[in-house]
Scaffold this motif. Structure first.
Motif, mmCIF file in Angstrom:
data_model
loop_
_atom_site.group_PDB
_atom_site.id
_atom_site.type_symbol
_atom_site.label_atom_id
_atom_site.label_comp_id
_atom_site.label_asym_id
_atom_site.label_seq_id
_atom_site.Cartn_x
_atom_site.Cartn_y
_atom_site.Cartn_z
ATOM 1 N N GLU A 83 -6.254 45.472 23.456
ATOM 2 C CA GLU A 83 -5.421 45.387 24.454
ATOM 3 C C GLU A 83 -6.247 44.462 25.618
ATOM 4 O O GLU A 83 -7.360 44.395 25.438
ATOM 5 C CB GLU A 83 -4.929 46.645 25.091
ATOM 6 N N SER A 84 -5.451 43.908 26.410
ATOM 7 C CA SER A 84 -5.852 42.895 27.383
ATOM 8 C C SER A 84 -5.536 43.379 28.909
ATOM 9 O O SER A 84 -4.376 44.044 29.134
ATOM 10 C CB SER A 84 -5.691 41.744 27.302
ATOM 11 N N VAL A 85 -6.292 43.195 29.825
ATOM 12 C CA VAL A 85 -6.253 43.688 30.975
ATOM 13 C C VAL A 85 -6.743 42.490 32.079
ATOM 14 O O VAL A 85 -7.547 41.827 31.701
ATOM 15 C CB VAL A 85 -6.664 45.097 31.364
ATOM 16 N N ILE A 86 -6.328 42.651 33.443
ATOM 17 C CA ILE A 86 -6.818 41.672 34.276
ATOM 18 C C ILE A 86 -7.744 42.775 35.269
ATOM 19 O O ILE A 86 -7.205 43.597 35.670
ATOM 20 C CB ILE A 86 -6.037 41.054 35.147
ATOM 21 N N VAL A 87 -8.887 42.274 35.483
ATOM 22 C CA VAL A 87 -9.740 43.284 36.422
ATOM 23 C C VAL A 87 -10.065 42.819 37.674
ATOM 24 O O VAL A 87 -10.359 41.552 37.706
ATOM 25 C CB VAL A 87 -11.369 43.324 35.489
ATOM 26 N N PHE A 88 -9.670 43.426 38.707
ATOM 27 C CA PHE A 88 -9.973 43.094 40.099
ATOM 28 C C PHE A 88 -10.751 44.142 40.978
ATOM 29 O O PHE A 88 -10.885 45.191 40.374
ATOM 30 C CB PHE A 88 -8.768 42.720 40.481
ATOM 31 N N ARG A 89 -11.116 43.420 42.050
ATOM 32 C CA ARG A 89 -11.834 44.613 42.971
ATOM 33 C C ARG A 89 -10.870 44.408 44.346
ATOM 34 O O ARG A 89 -10.372 43.692 44.653
ATOM 35 C CB ARG A 89 -13.202 44.066 43.550
ATOM 36 N N LEU A 90 -10.968 45.921 44.739
ATOM 37 C CA LEU A 90 -9.957 46.320 45.845
ATOM 38 C C LEU A 90 -11.086 46.984 46.757
ATOM 39 O O LEU A 90 -11.209 48.317 46.458
ATOM 40 C CB LEU A 90 -8.743 47.140 45.453
ATOM 41 N N ARG A 91 -11.583 46.422 47.812
ATOM 42 C CA ARG A 91 -12.576 47.196 48.708
ATOM 43 C C ARG A 91 -13.845 47.326 47.976
ATOM 44 O O ARG A 91 -14.222 46.630 47.171
ATOM 45 C CB ARG A 91 -12.126 48.524 49.406
ATOM 46 N N SER A 92 -14.292 48.511 47.688
ATOM 47 C CA SER A 92 -15.504 48.878 46.714
ATOM 48 C C SER A 92 -15.102 49.229 45.336
ATOM 49 O O SER A 92 -16.044 49.439 44.633
ATOM 50 C CB SER A 92 -16.411 49.754 47.457
ATOM 51 N N GLU A 93 -13.842 49.356 44.940
ATOM 52 C CA GLU A 93 -13.598 50.039 43.641
ATOM 53 C C GLU A 93 -13.030 48.662 42.885
ATOM 54 O O GLU A 93 -12.353 47.871 43.305
ATOM 55 C CB GLU A 93 -12.234 50.993 43.958
ATOM 56 N N TRP A 94 -13.298 48.884 41.622
ATOM 57 C CA TRP A 94 -12.592 47.884 40.357
ATOM 58 C C TRP A 94 -11.668 48.618 39.814
ATOM 59 O O TRP A 94 -11.602 49.621 39.220
ATOM 60 C CB TRP A 94 -13.930 47.674 39.533
ATOM 61 N N TYR A 95 -10.456 47.868 39.582
ATOM 62 C CA TYR A 95 -9.256 48.437 38.923
ATOM 63 C C TYR A 95 -8.963 47.285 37.864
ATOM 64 O O TYR A 95 -9.454 46.193 37.712
ATOM 65 C CB TYR A 95 -8.415 48.644 39.845
ATOM 66 N N ALA A 96 -8.138 47.775 36.847
ATOM 67 C CA ALA A 96 -7.674 46.842 35.875
ATOM 68 C C ALA A 96 -6.094 47.122 35.687
ATOM 69 O O ALA A 96 -5.568 48.298 35.895
ATOM 70 C CB ALA A 96 -8.402 46.973 34.439
#
Length: 235
Positions: A83-96
């Motif tokens: 599977e593929s995801v887009i990884v990004f940062r929001l404040r100090s946390e990383w999400y996908a």
């Protein structure tokens, strides 16, 4: 096929394997292009490969190679469970978030506020390719408003550029401002970890699982719950 690979390598500088997304990510151009596949250097290398004459016997070798049955890996066809995801940062946390719901990664642009809107999750509207899209604050939805967020535990990369993540959900396309986009990553479902009980309630509600990636762990968002909340917010 090995001869063709050796021929191409002598004429190319595979910088994407050294300083790009497959290397140490130190290339300054990543800040602009996000992924090597968007870089003109990568495109030029692809054109060079296409212009390399095929060695003798290449067609027969390639035909035999692709005629072989797919090799199984742990009971699955190789690559079938990726599977593929887009990884990004929001404040100090990383999400996908899964690539399937992502339409575009756009540069920051003015956000025009909407009159008579009291919901702090709705920031306003943004012009994307000539159309106005509603801009939603993920920080508010996930319970991490900027004014109350502590100092980041993981410092962002130097020169990190905020972006707009354009995604499509049940209510149509919306825009999420994010502090940094790392790019696309691929993973297998068996690599996912359970969300620990210590995670804040709001984040745990929208985090489906934890995904280990290199030197960090990112929260894989449950896009169905996320867009359900967005739809209710816009109602």
């Amino acid at each position: 096929m090995a001869d063709l690979k050796n021929t191409s390598q002598t004429a190319l500088d595979d910088c994407w394997n050294r300083i790009g997304v497959r290397g140490d990510r130190s290339c300054a151009e990543l800040l602009r292009h996000i992924h090597c596949r968007n870089c003109p250097v990568f495109s030029a290398a692809a054109r060079t490969l296409l212009d390399v004459p095929a060695p003798a016997g290449f067609r027969q070798t390639a035909t035999e190679h692709f005629a072989r049955p797919a090799q199984a890996e742990s009971g699955h066809v190789a690559g079938a469970d990726m599977e593929s995801v887009i990884v990004f940062r929001l404040r100090s946390e990383w999400y996908a978030i899964r690539t399937a719901v992502c339409l575009e990664i756009a540069d920051l642009r003015p956000i025009h506020s909407l009159p008579h809107r009291r919901d702090t999750a709705v920031l306003g509207v943004v012009n994307v390719r000539g159309g106005l899209l509603v801009c939603i604050s993920l920080a508010v939805i996930l319970g991490a408003p900027e004014e109350t967020k502590a100092i980041p535990a993981q410092s962002p990369r130097r020169g990190a550029i905020p972006r707009l993540l354009v995604a499509r959900g049940t209510a149509g396309a919306v825009v999420f401002p994010v502090d940094e986009v790392q790019g696309m990553e691929r993973f297998r479902a068996r690599e996912l970890k359970d969300v620990p009980a210590t995670v804040a309630q709001a984040q745990a509600t929208y985090t489906q699982a934890l995904l280990p990636l290199a030197d960090r762990t990112v929260g894989l968002l449950d896009e169905q719950r996320l867009f359900y909340t967005v739809e209710r917010t816009l109602a």
